[in-house]
Each structure stands twice: as structure tokens, then as C-alpha cells.
Motif scaffolding. Structure first.
Motif, PDB file in Angstrom:
ATOM      1  N   PRO A   9       2.078 -17.963 -30.951  1.00  0.00           N
ATOM      2  CA  PRO A   9       1.486 -17.768 -30.166  1.00  0.00           C
ATOM      3  C   PRO A   9      -0.110 -18.160 -29.710  1.00  0.00           C
ATOM      4  N   ARG A  10      -0.465 -17.256 -28.747  1.00  0.00           N
ATOM      5  CA  ARG A  10      -1.577 -17.758 -28.494  1.00  0.00           C
ATOM      6  C   ARG A  10      -1.562 -15.943 -27.102  1.00  0.00           C
ATOM      7  N   GLU A  11      -2.865 -15.302 -27.981  1.00  0.00           N
ATOM      8  CA  GLU A  11      -3.126 -14.387 -26.854  1.00  0.00           C
ATOM      9  C   GLU A  11      -3.812 -14.549 -26.414  1.00  0.00           C
ATOM     10  N   VAL A  12      -3.695 -13.650 -24.565  1.00  0.00           N
ATOM     11  CA  VAL A  12      -4.655 -13.542 -23.480  1.00  0.00           C
ATOM     12  C   VAL A  12      -4.959 -12.120 -23.269  1.00  0.00           C
ATOM     13  N   VAL A  84      -2.506  -2.936 -27.627  1.00  0.00           N
ATOM     14  CA  VAL A  84      -1.877  -3.457 -28.942  1.00  0.00           C
ATOM     15  C   VAL A  84      -1.261  -2.337 -29.613  1.00  0.00           C
ATOM     16  N   SER A  85      -2.877  -1.437 -30.308  1.00  0.00           N
ATOM     17  CA  SER A  85      -3.408  -0.538 -31.140  1.00  0.00           C
ATOM     18  C   SER A  85      -2.371   0.528 -30.542  1.00  0.00           C
ATOM     19  N   ASP A  86      -2.364   1.003 -29.422  1.00  0.00           N
ATOM     20  CA  ASP A  86      -0.694   2.232 -29.038  1.00  0.00           C
ATOM     21  C   ASP A  86       0.686   1.561 -29.094  1.00  0.00           C
ATOM     22  N   ASP A  87       0.727   0.695 -28.745  1.00  0.00           N
ATOM     23  CA  ASP A  87       2.287   0.050 -29.196  1.00  0.00           C
ATOM     24  C   ASP A  87       2.109  -0.504 -30.306  1.00  0.00           C
ATOM     25  N   VAL A  88       1.477  -0.647 -31.315  1.00  0.00           N
ATOM     26  CA  VAL A  88       1.924  -0.385 -33.210  1.00  0.00           C
ATOM     27  C   VAL A  88       2.359   0.832 -32.982  1.00  0.00           C
ATOM     28  N   ARG A  89       1.754   2.119 -32.827  1.00  0.00           N
ATOM     29  CA  ARG A  89       1.951   3.147 -33.111  1.00  0.00           C
ATOM     30  C   ARG A  89       3.157   3.897 -32.661  1.00  0.00           C
ATOM     31  N   ALA A 101       7.281  -5.008 -37.141  1.00  0.00           N
ATOM     32  CA  ALA A 101       6.556  -5.702 -37.559  1.00  0.00           C
ATOM     33  C   ALA A 101       6.438  -7.405 -36.279  1.00  0.00           C
ATOM     34  N   ALA A 102       6.771  -6.927 -35.256  1.00  0.00           N
ATOM     35  CA  ALA A 102       6.153  -7.854 -34.241  1.00  0.00           C
ATOM     36  C   ALA A 102       5.033  -7.481 -33.952  1.00  0.00           C
ATOM     37  N   VAL A 103       5.290  -6.389 -32.985  1.00  0.00           N
ATOM     38  CA  VAL A 103       4.048  -5.705 -32.810  1.00  0.00           C
ATOM     39  C   VAL A 103       2.454  -6.085 -33.697  1.00  0.00           C
ATOM     40  N   TRP A 104       2.721  -5.791 -34.837  1.00  0.00           N
ATOM     41  CA  TRP A 104       1.748  -5.946 -35.343  1.00  0.00           C
ATOM     42  C   TRP A 104       1.390  -6.867 -35.545  1.00  0.00           C
ATOM     43  N   ALA A 105       2.162  -8.389 -36.224  1.00  0.00           N
ATOM     44  CA  ALA A 105       1.746  -9.664 -36.026  1.00  0.00           C
ATOM     45  C   ALA A 105       0.923  -9.776 -34.705  1.00  0.00           C
ATOM     46  N   ARG A 106       1.545  -8.993 -33.876  1.00  0.00           N
ATOM     47  CA  ARG A 106       0.382  -9.568 -32.252  1.00  0.00           C
ATOM     48  C   ARG A 106      -0.612  -8.894 -32.352  1.00  0.00           C
ATOM     49  N   LEU A 107      -0.959  -7.687 -33.257  1.00  0.00           N
ATOM     50  CA  LEU A 107      -1.982  -6.476 -32.806  1.00  0.00           C
ATOM     51  C   LEU A 107      -3.188  -7.299 -33.826  1.00  0.00           C
ATOM     52  N   LEU A 108      -2.554  -8.126 -34.972  1.00  0.00           N
ATOM     53  CA  LEU A 108      -4.155  -9.475 -35.771  1.00  0.00           C
ATOM     54  C   LEU A 108      -3.983  -9.762 -35.234  1.00  0.00           C
ATOM     55  N   ARG A 109      -3.206 -11.149 -33.819  1.00  0.00           N
ATOM     56  CA  ARG A 109      -3.818 -12.005 -33.552  1.00  0.00           C
ATOM     57  C   ARG A 109      -4.540 -11.522 -32.253  1.00  0.00           C
ATOM     58  N   GLY A 120     -14.555 -10.168 -41.305  1.00  0.00           N
ATOM     59  CA  GLY A 120     -13.564  -9.050 -41.556  1.00  0.00           C
ATOM     60  C   GLY A 120     -11.753  -9.297 -41.153  1.00  0.00           C
ATOM     61  N   PHE A 121     -12.076  -9.894 -39.618  1.00  0.00           N
ATOM     62  CA  PHE A 121     -10.102 -10.808 -40.139  1.00  0.00           C
ATOM     63  C   PHE A 121     -10.073 -11.586 -40.454  1.00  0.00           C
ATOM     64  N   ALA A 122     -11.282 -12.259 -41.179  1.00  0.00           N
ATOM     65  CA  ALA A 122     -10.629 -13.761 -42.162  1.00  0.00           C
ATOM     66  C   ALA A 122      -8.696 -13.682 -42.691  1.00  0.00           C
ATOM     67  N   ASP A 123      -8.988 -12.542 -43.388  1.00  0.00           N
ATOM     68  CA  ASP A 123      -7.096 -12.529 -43.960  1.00  0.00           C
ATOM     69  C   ASP A 123      -6.653 -10.550 -43.605  1.00  0.00           C
ATOM     70  N   LEU A 124      -5.913 -10.911 -42.966  1.00  0.00           N
ATOM     71  CA  LEU A 124      -5.320  -9.302 -42.390  1.00  0.00           C
ATOM     72  C   LEU A 124      -4.013  -9.271 -42.335  1.00  0.00           C
ATOM     73  N   SER A 125      -3.460 -10.402 -42.350  1.00  0.00           N
ATOM     74  CA  SER A 125      -1.905 -11.204 -42.886  1.00  0.00           C
ATOM     75  C   SER A 125      -1.799  -9.917 -44.051  1.00  0.00           C
ATOM     76  N   VAL A 126      -0.077  -9.309 -43.613  1.00  0.00           N
ATOM     77  CA  VAL A 126       0.405  -9.178 -44.514  1.00  0.00           C
ATOM     78  C   VAL A 126       1.500  -9.688 -45.054  1.00  0.00           C
TER      79      VAL A 126
END
Length: 126
Positions: A9-12, A84-89, A101-109, A120-126
Motif C-alpha cells: 500500500p502507498r498512502e496518499v 490516522v492517529s485518531d483512528d488508531v486511538r 493492527a491494520a490501522v497501526w500499520a497504516r499509521l506507520l506508512r 527517527g522513522f527508519a524502523d518503527l515497525s513492530v
């Protein structure tokens, strides 16, 4: 033959230039640049802290941190990141682990696309 397709996925990312423009109008170029750079650094640190919490499954204070991230993003005109941060919340508060889990992945993207140049965003994945 079964084929596996990897989805990438590529986020706009939506941004609103007005908050940054207002900072520059009100403070002048040099001071505004320092302030915006500092704010982006704080946002990156906040996102990294949230990522660490998620990775360690420390969700006690996560809703408050996500609200803080949303406010910081909105103050910088990072509309998608704030939304998206609000969606995760919301997923967290509803205890919907699958959606979280799905929205968290989107927040990272979205975070990576919003401030891709920040190390600071080089490796935020979990």
C-alpha cells in the motif's frame, strides 16, 4: 499454480500548508524554520515513543500519546497523520485488536510519508 501477491500500500498523504505558512508569517523565516524543525523533531520522537510502546505491548498510556500525536500533526498541517492517529486511538479504545493492527500499520506508512526525511522513522515497525 498458486501465486502470492505482495501488497504494498502507498498512502496518499494530505497536508494543509496554512499552519506552516501562518508560523512563517508571524515569526519570520529564520525563527519559523527553527520552530518547525523543532516541532517535527518532537513529533518524530513522539511517534518513536508510541512505536516502542506498541512493540512492548505497553498500552496503558497509549490513547493519550495518540491524542498528543494528533494535535502535534494538526499544528503542522499534517492532516493525514492526525486523522490516522485518531483512528488508531479509536481502535484501541474499542479493544478491536484486528482493526488496531491494520490501522497501526497504516499509521506507520503515513508517518513515514509525512516526514520521510526524518531518521527517527527508519524502523518503527513492530
Amino acid at each position: 499454480m498458486n501465486k502470492i501477491t505482495a501488497l504494498r500500500p502507498r498512502e496518499v498523504v494530505r497536508q494543509d500548508a496554512e499552519p506552516i505558512a501562518a508560523i512563517y508569517r508571524n515569526l519570520g523565516a529564520q525563527t519559523a524554520e527553527q520552530m518547525v524543525t523543532r516541532a517535527l523533531g518532537e513529533l518524530a520522537l513522539t511517534m518513536a515513543g508510541i512505536a516502542a510502546q506498541v512493540k512492548s505491548h505497553d498500552l496503558a498510556d497509549l490513547a493519550r500519546q495518540l491524542t498528543r500525536l494528533r494535535r502535534m500533526a494538526e499544528n503542522l498541517g499534517l492532516t493525514s497523520l492526525g486523522a490516522v492517529s485518531d483512528d488508531v486511538r479509536i481502535c484501541l479504545e474499542r479493544s478491536d485488536n484486528t482493526a488496531f493492527a491494520a490501522v497501526w500499520a497504516r499509521l506507520l506508512r503515513v508517518a513515514e510519508r509525512s516526514i520521510a526525511q526524518d531518521e527517527g522513522f527508519a524502523d518503527l515497525s513492530v
